[in-house]
Design an enzyme around this catalytic site. Structure first.
Site, PDB file in Angstrom:
ATOM      1  N   ASP A  33      -7.351  -4.317   9.870  1.00  0.00           N
ATOM      2  CA  ASP A  33      -6.628  -3.053   9.715  1.00  0.00           C
ATOM      3  C   ASP A  33      -7.405  -1.924  10.384  1.00  0.00           C
ATOM      4  O   ASP A  33      -8.309  -1.342   9.789  1.00  0.00           O
ATOM      5  CB  ASP A  33      -6.407  -2.747   8.223  1.00  0.00           C
ATOM      6  CG  ASP A  33      -5.568  -1.481   8.020  1.00  0.00           C
ATOM      7  OD1 ASP A  33      -5.030  -0.958   9.017  1.00  0.00           O
ATOM      8  OD2 ASP A  33      -5.455  -1.020   6.868  1.00  0.00           O
ATOM      9  N   ASP A  81     -10.760   3.838  10.418  1.00  0.00           N
ATOM     10  CA  ASP A  81     -10.101   2.683  11.033  1.00  0.00           C
ATOM     11  C   ASP A  81     -10.493   2.459  12.486  1.00  0.00           C
ATOM     12  O   ASP A  81      -9.634   2.308  13.361  1.00  0.00           O
ATOM     13  CB  ASP A  81      -8.576   2.798  10.881  1.00  0.00           C
ATOM     14  CG  ASP A  81      -8.127   2.626   9.443  1.00  0.00           C
ATOM     15  OD1 ASP A  81      -8.323   1.532   8.901  1.00  0.00           O
ATOM     16  OD2 ASP A  81      -7.600   3.596   8.857  1.00  0.00           O
ATOM     17  N   HIS A 115      -8.604  -6.327   4.225  1.00  0.00           N
ATOM     18  CA  HIS A 115      -8.280  -5.529   5.399  1.00  0.00           C
ATOM     19  C   HIS A 115      -9.615  -5.189   6.033  1.00  0.00           C
ATOM     20  O   HIS A 115     -10.293  -4.258   5.604  1.00  0.00           O
ATOM     21  CB  HIS A 115      -7.529  -4.249   5.015  1.00  0.00           C
ATOM     22  CG  HIS A 115      -6.050  -4.438   4.939  1.00  0.00           C
ATOM     23  ND1 HIS A 115      -5.173  -3.406   4.760  1.00  0.00           N
ATOM     24  CD2 HIS A 115      -5.283  -5.555   5.064  1.00  0.00           C
ATOM     25  CE1 HIS A 115      -3.937  -3.883   4.751  1.00  0.00           C
ATOM     26  NE2 HIS A 115      -3.976  -5.175   4.924  1.00  0.00           N
ATOM     27  N   LYS A 170      -7.267   2.436  -2.884  1.00  0.00           N
ATOM     28  CA  LYS A 170      -7.916   3.339  -1.942  1.00  0.00           C
ATOM     29  C   LYS A 170      -8.587   4.452  -2.725  1.00  0.00           C
ATOM     30  O   LYS A 170      -8.102   4.862  -3.777  1.00  0.00           O
ATOM     31  CB  LYS A 170      -6.819   3.895  -1.021  1.00  0.00           C
ATOM     32  CG  LYS A 170      -7.279   4.802   0.079  1.00  0.00           C
ATOM     33  CD  LYS A 170      -6.179   4.905   1.133  1.00  0.00           C
ATOM     34  CE  LYS A 170      -6.532   5.917   2.190  1.00  0.00           C
ATOM     35  NZ  LYS A 170      -5.712   5.802   3.380  1.00  0.00           N
ATOM     36  N   ASP A 174      -9.859  -3.205   1.359  1.00  0.00           N
ATOM     37  CA  ASP A 174      -9.921  -2.630   2.699  1.00  0.00           C
ATOM     38  C   ASP A 174     -11.317  -2.037   2.888  1.00  0.00           C
ATOM     39  O   ASP A 174     -11.776  -1.240   2.065  1.00  0.00           O
ATOM     40  CB  ASP A 174      -8.835  -1.547   2.843  1.00  0.00           C
ATOM     41  CG  ASP A 174      -8.775  -0.953   4.248  1.00  0.00           C
ATOM     42  OD1 ASP A 174      -9.837  -0.537   4.772  1.00  0.00           O
ATOM     43  OD2 ASP A 174      -7.673  -0.888   4.832  1.00  0.00           O
ATOM     44  N   ASP A 230     -12.641   6.872   6.220  1.00  0.00           N
ATOM     45  CA  ASP A 230     -11.726   5.753   6.449  1.00  0.00           C
ATOM     46  C   ASP A 230     -11.042   5.913   7.808  1.00  0.00           C
ATOM     47  O   ASP A 230      -9.839   6.116   7.893  1.00  0.00           O
ATOM     48  CB  ASP A 230     -10.680   5.739   5.308  1.00  0.00           C
ATOM     49  CG  ASP A 230      -9.680   4.608   5.448  1.00  0.00           C
ATOM     50  OD1 ASP A 230     -10.035   3.566   6.013  1.00  0.00           O
ATOM     51  OD2 ASP A 230      -8.533   4.786   4.970  1.00  0.00           O
ATOM     52  N   GLU A 271      -2.999  -2.870  -2.682  1.00  0.00           N
ATOM     53  CA  GLU A 271      -4.164  -2.324  -1.961  1.00  0.00           C
ATOM     54  C   GLU A 271      -4.614  -0.961  -2.481  1.00  0.00           C
ATOM     55  O   GLU A 271      -3.946   0.045  -2.285  1.00  0.00           O
ATOM     56  CB  GLU A 271      -3.814  -2.201  -0.468  1.00  0.00           C
ATOM     57  CG  GLU A 271      -4.977  -1.693   0.380  1.00  0.00           C
ATOM     58  CD  GLU A 271      -4.632  -1.594   1.869  1.00  0.00           C
ATOM     59  OE1 GLU A 271      -3.452  -1.792   2.231  1.00  0.00           O
ATOM     60  OE2 GLU A 271      -5.544  -1.302   2.660  1.00  0.00           O
ATOM     61  N   HIS A 276     -11.912   1.756   2.443  1.00  0.00           N
ATOM     62  CA  HIS A 276     -11.306   2.442   1.299  1.00  0.00           C
ATOM     63  C   HIS A 276     -12.252   2.816   0.167  1.00  0.00           C
ATOM     64  O   HIS A 276     -11.821   3.103  -0.936  1.00  0.00           O
ATOM     65  CB  HIS A 276     -10.158   1.609   0.742  1.00  0.00           C
ATOM     66  CG  HIS A 276      -8.928   1.693   1.597  1.00  0.00           C
ATOM     67  ND1 HIS A 276      -7.692   1.295   1.175  1.00  0.00           N
ATOM     68  CD2 HIS A 276      -8.763   2.154   2.853  1.00  0.00           C
ATOM     69  CE1 HIS A 276      -6.807   1.485   2.140  1.00  0.00           C
ATOM     70  NE2 HIS A 276      -7.437   2.006   3.168  1.00  0.00           N
ATOM     71  N   TRP A 287       0.869  -1.182   0.000  1.00  0.00           N
ATOM     72  CA  TRP A 287       0.000   0.000   0.000  1.00  0.00           C
ATOM     73  C   TRP A 287       0.905   1.231   0.000  1.00  0.00           C
ATOM     74  O   TRP A 287       1.869   1.296   0.759  1.00  0.00           O
ATOM     75  CB  TRP A 287      -0.926   0.065   1.223  1.00  0.00           C
ATOM     76  CG  TRP A 287      -1.632   1.388   1.244  1.00  0.00           C
ATOM     77  CD1 TRP A 287      -2.668   1.775   0.448  1.00  0.00           C
ATOM     78  CD2 TRP A 287      -1.297   2.537   2.056  1.00  0.00           C
ATOM     79  NE1 TRP A 287      -3.006   3.090   0.706  1.00  0.00           N
ATOM     80  CE2 TRP A 287      -2.188   3.578   1.678  1.00  0.00           C
ATOM     81  CE3 TRP A 287      -0.346   2.792   3.041  1.00  0.00           C
ATOM     82  CZ2 TRP A 287      -2.144   4.849   2.271  1.00  0.00           C
ATOM     83  CZ3 TRP A 287      -0.301   4.053   3.620  1.00  0.00           C
ATOM     84  CH2 TRP A 287      -1.199   5.062   3.233  1.00  0.00           C
TER      85      TRP A 287
HETATM   86  C1  RNT Z   1      -3.973   2.787   4.574  1.00  0.00           C
HETATM   87  C2  RNT Z   1      -4.071   1.334   4.317  1.00  0.00           C
HETATM   88  C3  RNT Z   1      -2.953   0.489   4.867  1.00  0.00           C
HETATM   89  C4  RNT Z   1      -2.499   0.894   6.259  1.00  0.00           C
HETATM   90  C5  RNT Z   1      -1.535  -0.065   6.891  1.00  0.00           C
HETATM   91  C6  RNT Z   1      -0.859   0.504   8.082  1.00  0.00           C
HETATM   92  O1  RNT Z   1      -5.076   3.471   4.159  1.00  0.00           O
HETATM   93  O2  RNT Z   1      -5.294   0.842   4.784  1.00  0.00           O
HETATM   94  O3  RNT Z   1      -3.292  -0.835   4.805  1.00  0.00           O
HETATM   95  O4  RNT Z   1      -3.587   1.064   7.111  1.00  0.00           O
HETATM   96  O5  RNT Z   1      -0.650  -0.539   5.956  1.00  0.00           O
HETATM   97 ZN    ZN Z   2      -5.563  -1.292   4.748  1.00  0.00          ZN
END
Ligand code: RNT
Ligand code: ZN
Length: 416
Positions: free
Chosen positions: A325, A295, A285, A227, A258, A293, A225, A261, A184
């Site tokens: 994640d 988290d 993720h 986004k 993810d 986003d 990955e 994302h 990523w």
């Molecule tokens: C960031 C991505 C990525 C990170 C990690 C720390 O938007 O989701 O995966 O969160 O690699």
């Molecule tokens: Zn991620």
């Protein structure tokens, strides 16, 4: 009522719906979840203690007791893993290497810097996954890494990613369990770009250089990955969904989905069966975006259940690698790992207990029955099955895991 007694009543109830509970529990025990090491220290890493987190990643909160060293992080993981049923994996980022006090830049990392992690994983029967760390570094300060216009900067990050794959392969080899190495990068613009082509062409070229050397898929699998946007890259992200979808299909790589994302109302559950028509395996993720986003810690909500259902009901457990994640520094970090991981497993269990009658109804065109059964399923006694699973696996049942975490906070975390 005893756990065994509740379980046996639940089993009977499920049997009446055509569900074999024992079979579900056996399947559940084979599904590893990859815990993300970065929940334990707010995505800090150990290479230059005190360095600021950058490139759009934001962790809020200052709960005491954060892991400051690899040994502390491993001790915290040991604690959390002792409260989570089943055998799992750890997902490491490159800047969690152990460099013996020396300055080892990202383009110089080697498997030996992860020897302690590998030994720890071996001792605990865990698999390892890996990630190049293309953020929180002076060479990522302008927001561009693999797609940077500067050739020297691109070369630096290409070398970092090449080495990361080799470390992944070394982990896979040492543990006898395939490592998934996920790329990523933060690359993007806060405001409207004039040129969207240049960065994307450079990213494709850089990735081809990163993946040039063939590595046995038994040792390491590569994932990319995408986004939609990030803090500071609101207007343009080089590695968008379409970019990486095309890249993964054409280069035979894993796509990483993810949950945070995409557009806030867009879930990843529906994407799983779509992308798996065109690629053999994917990485998830699993995260929880609250309005963006953000988290947040994964909770047992409809989004999570939808993801779990797609994996379990379609028999995708061998094609979908499940990673977590999220990062929350406002609560006990060991609890954050434990809550999110237990929820992921619990969601998979609920999905595995889904009655086949729902699909039968759909297949026969009886959509009334489909909806009725979907709703009835929401109050089936899966809690009793979950308790039994925890007991079977030798971890605390129900909220009793929290007593363990509180004790650990008192004796260990509060002393940091
Ligand atoms: C960031 C991505 C990525 C990170 C990690 C720390 O938007 O989701 O995966 O969160 O690699
Ligand atoms: Zn991620």
């Amino acid at each position: 009522m005893s756990i065994a007694k509740s379980f046996s009543l639940a089993q009977e109830r499920y049997a009446g719906l055509g569900v074999d509970v024992e079979h579900a529990l056996k399947t559940l025990a084979t599904i590893p979840i990859s815990l993300h090491c970065w929940q334990g220290d707010d995505v800090g890493g150990f290479e230059n203690a005190g360095g600021a987190l950058g490139n759009g990643l934001a962790v809020t909160g200052n709960y005491p007791g954060k892991a400051r060293t690899p040994d502390e992080l491993r001790a915290d993981l040991d604690k959390s893993l002792s409260l989570i049923p089943g055998k799992h994996r750890l997902n490491l980022h490159a800047f969690y290497g152990e460099f013996g006090g020396k300055k080892v830049d990202r383009d110089a990392i080697e498997p030996k810097h992860f020897a302690n992690w590998i030994a720890w994983a071996k001792k605990n029967g865990l698999g390892l996954d890996f990630n190049p760390t293309c953020f929180s570094h002076p060479k990522a300060a302008d927001g561009f890494t693999l797609s940077n216009a500067d050739k020297g900067v691109r070369k630096f990050w290409i070398e970092h990613c090449i080495r990361s794959r080799e470390i992944g392969a070394a982990m896979g080899k040492a543990l006898g369990k395939t490592c998934v190495t996920n790329v990523w990068i933060p690359d993007g613009y806060k405001d409207t770009p004039a040129d969207r082509v240049g960065p994307r062409a450079r990213l494709a070229e850089s990735l081809d250089a990163v993946f040039k050397k063939a590595i046995s898929p038994k040792l390491n699998l590569d994932a990319v990955e995408p986004k939609l946007f990030g803090i500071g890259s609101e207007s343009f992200v080089v590695g968008s969904h379409e970019f990486y979808m095309g890249y993964a299909v054409s280069r035979k790589k894993l796509l990483t989905l993810d949950a945070g994302h995409y557009h806030p109302t867009e879930g990843i559950a529906d994407k799983i069966s779509s992308v798996l028509q065109f690629m053999p395996e994917i990485l998830l993720h699993v995260s929880r975006g609250v309005r963006w986003d953000s988290d947040h810690v994964v909770i047992l909500n409809d989004d999570l259940l939808a993801i779990a259902r797609e994996i379990a009901v379609n028999g995708y457990t061998n094609r979908v690698h499940i990673g977590l994640d999220y990062f929350d520094a406002s609560i006990n970090r060991v609890a954050a790992w434990t809550i999110g991981t237990r929820n992921m497993i619990r969601a998979l269990l609920i999905a595995l207990l889904e009655t086949p009658l729902i699909r039968t109804a759909e297949a026969s065109g009886d959509l009334t029955t489909r909806l009725a059964l979907q709703e009835e399923a929401k109050t089936l006694p899966f809690g009793a099955v979950w308790d039994q699973y925890c007991e079977q696996q030798g971890v605390p049942v129900g909220e009793h895991w929290l007593t363990e975490v509180k004790g650990y906070e008192k004796t260990v975390l509060s002393k940091r």
